[in-house]
Motif scaffolding. Structure first.
Motif, mmCIF file in Angstrom:
data_model
loop_
_atom_site.group_PDB
_atom_site.id
_atom_site.type_symbol
_atom_site.label_atom_id
_atom_site.label_comp_id
_atom_site.label_asym_id
_atom_site.label_seq_id
_atom_site.Cartn_x
_atom_site.Cartn_y
_atom_site.Cartn_z
ATOM 1 N N THR A 164 0.828 -1.212 0.000
ATOM 2 C CA THR A 164 0.000 0.000 0.000
ATOM 3 C C THR A 164 0.862 1.261 0.000
ATOM 4 O O THR A 164 0.485 2.271 -0.595
ATOM 5 C CB THR A 164 -0.940 0.003 1.216
ATOM 6 N N ALA A 165 2.016 1.199 0.638
ATOM 7 C CA ALA A 165 2.896 2.369 0.738
ATOM 8 C C ALA A 165 3.671 2.650 -0.552
ATOM 9 O O ALA A 165 4.273 3.711 -0.691
ATOM 10 C CB ALA A 165 3.875 2.189 1.897
ATOM 11 N N LEU A 166 3.646 1.712 -1.494
ATOM 12 C CA LEU A 166 4.369 1.931 -2.752
ATOM 13 C C LEU A 166 3.747 3.096 -3.522
ATOM 14 O O LEU A 166 2.524 3.287 -3.470
ATOM 15 C CB LEU A 166 4.303 0.676 -3.634
ATOM 16 N N PRO A 167 4.557 3.847 -4.251
ATOM 17 C CA PRO A 167 3.981 4.871 -5.132
ATOM 18 C C PRO A 167 3.021 4.217 -6.134
ATOM 19 O O PRO A 167 3.201 3.054 -6.505
ATOM 20 C CB PRO A 167 5.207 5.454 -5.852
ATOM 21 N N GLU A 168 2.026 4.941 -6.555
ATOM 22 C CA GLU A 168 0.972 4.398 -7.418
ATOM 23 C C GLU A 168 1.532 3.712 -8.666
ATOM 24 O O GLU A 168 1.137 2.594 -8.994
ATOM 25 C CB GLU A 168 -0.002 5.518 -7.821
ATOM 26 N N ILE A 169 2.453 4.352 -9.364
ATOM 27 C CA ILE A 169 2.993 3.769 -10.593
ATOM 28 C C ILE A 169 3.755 2.477 -10.293
ATOM 29 O O ILE A 169 3.656 1.492 -11.018
ATOM 30 C CB ILE A 169 3.872 4.784 -11.382
ATOM 31 N N THR A 170 4.489 2.465 -9.189
ATOM 32 C CA THR A 170 5.234 1.267 -8.793
ATOM 33 C C THR A 170 4.266 0.134 -8.468
ATOM 34 O O THR A 170 4.476 -1.013 -8.872
ATOM 35 C CB THR A 170 6.141 1.572 -7.580
#
Length: 164
Positions: free
Chosen positions: A112-118
């Motif tokens: 969930t903490a990953l950047p959206e694109i990642t």
């Protein structure tokens, strides 16, 4: 048989011949394993040339504690505008036995903490319906960026799972 598996089989045969140096060959009992062992040894001798992409991958991942590229690896495979380089991924043995709620929560939190694109790239790769080139085209990024996002996701999730 993949090249890596064939090489492993030849290494095993060479070890056998070295352990039994006067082993006679089945078809011609007058011949011993020396000639065959020498041919296998010559075939397995490392090439002096290392693919530049392998050297770049080794340098890029040298500090990653979860990925290793063997020093004798000579196999690369072209894929679109990138290359596959064989590597090992480290899996913590304790993590294999532990699939408790705390670990699942750490995974979910890291994801969930990953950047959206990642997160989008990582999910597309996990689903396996598209190769890197297709993912890159769909998201309007390069295949190199796809690789980097996957690596970033793996590192972030790995670090979260390693925390106790």
């Amino acid at each position: 048989m993949p090249d890596h598996d064939a090489r492993a089989l030849l290494v095993e045969a060479l070890d056998f011949f070295n352990d039994h140096p006067r082993f006679s060959l089945r078809r011609d009992r007058r011949r011993t394993s020396y000639e065959l062992a020498a041919r296998i040894d010559a075939f397995l001798a490392p090439d002096t040339a290392v693919y530049p992409i392998v050297a770049a991958a080794r340098e890029r991942w040298a500090t990653a504690h979860m990925l290793r590229i063997d020093p004798d690896e000579q196999t690369v495979q072209r894929d679109g505008d990138g290359y596959w380089v064989r590597a090992w991924v480290r899996v913590d043995a304790a993590g294999l036995d532990e699939a408790g709620a705390a670990q699942i929560d750490r995974y979910a939190s890291a994801f969930t903490a990953l950047p959206e694109i990642t997160r989008q790239v990582f999910m597309a790769d996990l689903l396996g319906d598209e190769d890197f080139t297709a993912i890159a085209a769909r998201l309007g990024i390069t295949t190199h960026e796809v690789e980097q996002h996957i690596a970033d996701a793996l590192v972030a999730i790995s670090r979260a799972l390693d925390r106790r």
